[in-house]
Design a protein around this motif. Structure first.
Motif, PDB file in Angstrom:
ATOM      1  N   GLY A  57      64.286   4.423  66.980  1.00 36.68           N
ATOM      2  CA  GLY A  57      64.940   3.269  66.366  1.00 36.68           C
ATOM      3  C   GLY A  57      66.045   2.673  67.212  1.00 36.68           C
ATOM      4  O   GLY A  57      66.237   1.446  67.236  1.00 36.68           O
ATOM      5  N   LEU A  58      66.770   3.518  67.935  1.00 34.46           N
ATOM      6  CA  LEU A  58      67.927   3.043  68.698  1.00 34.46           C
ATOM      7  C   LEU A  58      67.544   2.227  69.929  1.00 34.46           C
ATOM      8  O   LEU A  58      68.206   1.227  70.235  1.00 34.46           O
ATOM      9  N   PRO A  60      64.803   0.260  70.608  1.00 33.49           N
ATOM     10  CA  PRO A  60      64.475  -1.138  70.291  1.00 33.49           C
ATOM     11  C   PRO A  60      65.682  -1.920  69.755  1.00 33.49           C
ATOM     12  O   PRO A  60      65.859  -3.091  70.086  1.00 33.49           O
ATOM     13  N   ALA A  61      66.504  -1.259  68.945  1.00 32.60           N
ATOM     14  CA  ALA A  61      67.690  -1.935  68.415  1.00 32.60           C
ATOM     15  C   ALA A  61      68.630  -2.348  69.544  1.00 32.60           C
ATOM     16  O   ALA A  61      69.178  -3.457  69.541  1.00 32.60           O
ATOM     17  N   ALA A  62      68.808  -1.485  70.516  1.00 37.45           N
ATOM     18  CA  ALA A  62      69.686  -1.794  71.644  1.00 37.45           C
ATOM     19  C   ALA A  62      69.145  -2.966  72.453  1.00 37.45           C
ATOM     20  O   ALA A  62      69.912  -3.769  72.989  1.00 37.45           O
ATOM     21  N   VAL A  64      67.245  -5.437  71.227  1.00 36.85           N
ATOM     22  CA  VAL A  64      67.223  -6.649  70.413  1.00 36.85           C
ATOM     23  C   VAL A  64      68.632  -7.212  70.217  1.00 36.85           C
ATOM     24  O   VAL A  64      68.826  -8.436  70.234  1.00 36.85           O
ATOM     25  N   ILE A  65      69.614  -6.359  70.043  1.00 42.84           N
ATOM     26  CA  ILE A  65      70.987  -6.812  69.819  1.00 42.84           C
ATOM     27  C   ILE A  65      71.482  -7.496  71.080  1.00 42.84           C
ATOM     28  O   ILE A  65      71.413  -6.947  72.176  1.00 42.84           O
ATOM     29  N   ARG A  66      71.974  -8.678  70.923  1.00 46.02           N
ATOM     30  CA  ARG A  66      72.266  -9.539  72.056  1.00 46.02           C
ATOM     31  C   ARG A  66      73.405  -9.059  72.942  1.00 46.02           C
ATOM     32  O   ARG A  66      73.252  -8.921  74.147  1.00 46.02           O
ATOM     33  N   ASN A  69      76.208  -3.233  71.050  1.00 50.67           N
ATOM     34  CA  ASN A  69      76.802  -2.779  69.803  1.00 50.67           C
ATOM     35  C   ASN A  69      77.345  -1.375  70.059  1.00 50.67           C
ATOM     36  O   ASN A  69      76.579  -0.474  70.392  1.00 50.67           O
ATOM     37  N   VAL A  72      75.651   1.686  68.302  1.00 51.96           N
ATOM     38  CA  VAL A  72      74.315   1.939  68.852  1.00 51.96           C
ATOM     39  C   VAL A  72      74.448   2.566  70.240  1.00 51.96           C
ATOM     40  O   VAL A  72      73.754   3.530  70.573  1.00 51.96           O
ATOM     41  N   ASP A  73      75.347   2.032  71.062  1.00 54.20           N
ATOM     42  CA  ASP A  73      75.545   2.570  72.407  1.00 54.20           C
ATOM     43  C   ASP A  73      76.051   4.018  72.368  1.00 54.20           C
ATOM     44  O   ASP A  73      75.598   4.855  73.149  1.00 54.20           O
ATOM     45  N   SER A 130      73.456  -0.293  76.401  1.00 52.86           N
ATOM     46  CA  SER A 130      72.452  -1.330  76.163  1.00 52.86           C
ATOM     47  C   SER A 130      72.628  -2.516  77.112  1.00 52.86           C
ATOM     48  O   SER A 130      71.645  -3.007  77.677  1.00 52.86           O
TER      49      SER A 130
END
Length: 139
Positions: A57-58, A60-62, A64-66, A69, A72-73, A130
């Motif tokens: 999950g992390l 792809p989230a990293a 996608v987040i512009r 974050n 997340v990092d 990220s």
């Protein structure tokens, strides 16, 4: 047999096991062995599988987040080295001769600690995991 003035609870908890080592010393050795033998035990397997799900999950989230974050990092900065540490210990168990396993495991532990420290520094004082990965990907 404990002395008459000695507390029986203290006597029982300080009783030596069959290896003749105090229980506290044996527990410390087991904890250290757990760090060096990251592929052994139920807890390590739970951590390994948990880190797999977290990374699924992390990552792809990293991406996608512009602008990155921090939570997340930071999570990536822990999940990546821990997952790698346990996975590399599986490789050591399967492919490294028994006589060379201890130095190999100690080396992996050293690299894991250095990676944790480096990713923490990158996340806290740099641009974050990220943003760095995105920048390297574009280069």
């Amino acid at each position: 047999v404990p002395a008459a003035k000695e507390d029986p609870i203290v006597f029982l908890t300080s009783y030596k096991n069959r290896n003749n080592k105090p229980r506290q010393q044996q527990q410390q050795q087991q904890e250290m062995a757990g760090l060096l033998q990251g592929d052994r035990g139920k807890m390590m397997m739970k951590i390994y599988h948990g880190s797999s799900f977290a990374l699924a999950g992390l990552v792809p989230a990293a991406m996608v987040i512009r602008d990155g974050n921090l939570p997340v990092d930071l999570a990536l900065g822990v999940a990546l080295p821990v997952h790698s540490h346990i996975g590399l210990n599986f490789v050591i168990s399967d492919y490294v001769p028994k006589s060379a396993r201890l130095p190999a495991r100690a080396s992996v532990l050293g690299v894991t600690v250095a990676t944790l420290y480096g990713l923490f520094q990158l996340n806290m004082y740099g641009e974050g995991v990220s943003k760095t990965a995105k920048r390297l990907w574009r280069s």
